[in-house]
Design a protein around this motif. Sequence first.
Motif, PDB file in Angstrom:
ATOM      1  N   PRO A 104       0.929  -1.313   0.049  1.00 37.29           N
ATOM      2  CA  PRO A 104      -0.072  -0.107  -0.091  1.00 37.29           C
ATOM      3  C   PRO A 104       0.901   1.344  -0.077  1.00 37.29           C
ATOM      4  O   PRO A 104       1.900   1.386   0.396  1.00 37.29           O
ATOM      5  N   LEU A 105       0.237   2.356  -0.748  1.00 41.60           N
ATOM      6  CA  LEU A 105       1.104   3.600  -0.603  1.00 41.60           C
ATOM      7  C   LEU A 105       0.141   4.563   0.265  1.00 41.60           C
ATOM      8  O   LEU A 105      -1.136   4.868   0.000  1.00 41.60           O
ATOM      9  N   TYR A 106       0.598   4.971   1.370  1.00 50.33           N
ATOM     10  CA  TYR A 106      -0.061   5.731   2.297  1.00 50.33           C
ATOM     11  C   TYR A 106       0.120   7.221   2.148  1.00 50.33           C
ATOM     12  O   TYR A 106       1.321   7.735   2.293  1.00 50.33           O
ATOM     13  N   ILE A 107      -1.046   7.884   1.662  1.00 48.25           N
ATOM     14  CA  ILE A 107      -0.723   9.289   1.750  1.00 48.25           C
ATOM     15  C   ILE A 107      -2.143  10.047   2.418  1.00 48.25           C
ATOM     16  O   ILE A 107      -3.072   9.198   2.859  1.00 48.25           O
ATOM     17  N   GLY A 166       3.251   5.628   8.792  1.00 44.98           N
ATOM     18  CA  GLY A 166       3.705   7.064   8.196  1.00 44.98           C
ATOM     19  C   GLY A 166       3.304   7.279   6.937  1.00 44.98           C
ATOM     20  O   GLY A 166       2.382   6.424   6.317  1.00 44.98           O
ATOM     21  N   LEU A 167       3.656   8.295   6.456  1.00 44.18           N
ATOM     22  CA  LEU A 167       2.921   8.845   4.992  1.00 44.18           C
ATOM     23  C   LEU A 167       4.072   8.832   3.999  1.00 44.18           C
ATOM     24  O   LEU A 167       5.232   9.312   4.184  1.00 44.18           O
ATOM     25  N   ALA A 168       3.734   8.765   2.605  1.00 41.40           N
ATOM     26  CA  ALA A 168       4.732   9.017   1.466  1.00 41.40           C
ATOM     27  C   ALA A 168       4.733  10.298   1.134  1.00 41.40           C
ATOM     28  O   ALA A 168       5.210  10.790  -0.120  1.00 41.40           O
ATOM     29  N   ASN A 169       3.871  11.400   1.641  1.00 39.60           N
ATOM     30  CA  ASN A 169       3.838  12.893   1.253  1.00 39.60           C
ATOM     31  C   ASN A 169       5.152  13.365   0.662  1.00 39.60           C
ATOM     32  O   ASN A 169       5.142  13.967  -0.215  1.00 39.60           O
ATOM     33  N   ASP A 170       6.126  13.474   1.619  1.00 40.86           N
ATOM     34  CA  ASP A 170       7.225  14.084   1.464  1.00 40.86           C
ATOM     35  C   ASP A 170       8.054  13.569   0.179  1.00 40.86           C
ATOM     36  O   ASP A 170       8.595  14.085  -0.597  1.00 40.86           O
ATOM     37  N   THR A 171       8.131  12.205   0.318  1.00 37.60           N
ATOM     38  CA  THR A 171       8.711  11.355  -0.738  1.00 37.60           C
ATOM     39  C   THR A 171       7.921  11.661  -2.154  1.00 37.60           C
ATOM     40  O   THR A 171       8.766  11.811  -3.424  1.00 37.60           O
TER      41      THR A 171
END
Length: 336
Positions: free
Chosen positions: A229-232, A305-310
């Motif tokens: 999964p990609l968490y945002i 955690g989130l992938a927002n910054d990435t």
Amino acid sequence: MLPEYAKDQPAVFTNCIERVAIVGAGGSIGRHIATELVKTCHHTVTGLTRTDSKNKLPEGVKPAYINYDDESTLVTALQGQQSLVITMSIMAPPDTQSKLFRAAAKAGVPYIMPNGYGSDFTNDVLAQETRRGDVIRKSLREIEETNVCSWITLVCGFWYEFIMARGAECFGLDVKSKSFTFIDDGKTKINISTWDQCGRAVAGLLSLKELPEGPDDTSPTVSTWRNKPLYIASFTISQKDISESWKRVTGDKDEEWTIDYESSKIRYERGQERLQKGDKMGYVQVLYTRQFYPNGDGNFEEKHGLANDTLGLPREDLDKCTKRAKAMIERGYVYH
């Protein structure tokens, strides 16, 4: 399946996703994903669309006309595509995704993002009690069993403006009657995203390198999220936060609103009872109430955690999003 590193690929390999097919590119979330992909200028975006569809595709999206009862049209449309993003209505026949998975495998599409938007399906209890987990996990197994395609799901929480406009069963907000029912104390924070942020997330993901160059390359790639999964999220907020934003946007005063409180357990059980009596909105109440349980299940950022910054996602302004939700409500938005 592709080898692990770009250095091991054939000479013709380009380490990027250039061709993306979208199912539902003219729909609610699909439109935003397609638009953001086109904006990057790095992708050729194809919208798979039925010949009788009334939805208009976003500018820059090429149509590929399909018939779900004729697999050859699906395979032809997917030939040469590197990623398939599926955003379809909950009213679509339940076997529609399976047809797309099989066609994608025959066409050799390496990555599929299935209909799995929303809550954290990896949370076993949450998945069971929202009745969403088994549906999503079945789709992921089907993709893996092709031995050709891999999946990446977008776990984004609820869609903010969309849910604000849907009624009291969701966030407890009823604009017409100016009433707000807070679940427990109204302070439980959950992850929520806007359609725009979801579009940017998919575009950001598919703009990364597909594979690491070699074993020393630790930069993020599309393959980082292969079968994961990609968490945002746009926000981690509570009902109280939403209420305060609404008042800032509208100028409403506390005394203009009727405020109630209801325990999450009782509200969830009431939804179950409504559903058992054939009221489909009972399920909506179950689904949304369950995210607000005070155990933190609706806050997947805390756990994963989130992938927002990435992905280079921006910080959004809650009040601006509330203004968009208010405009949708005033237009009489209805989800079909």
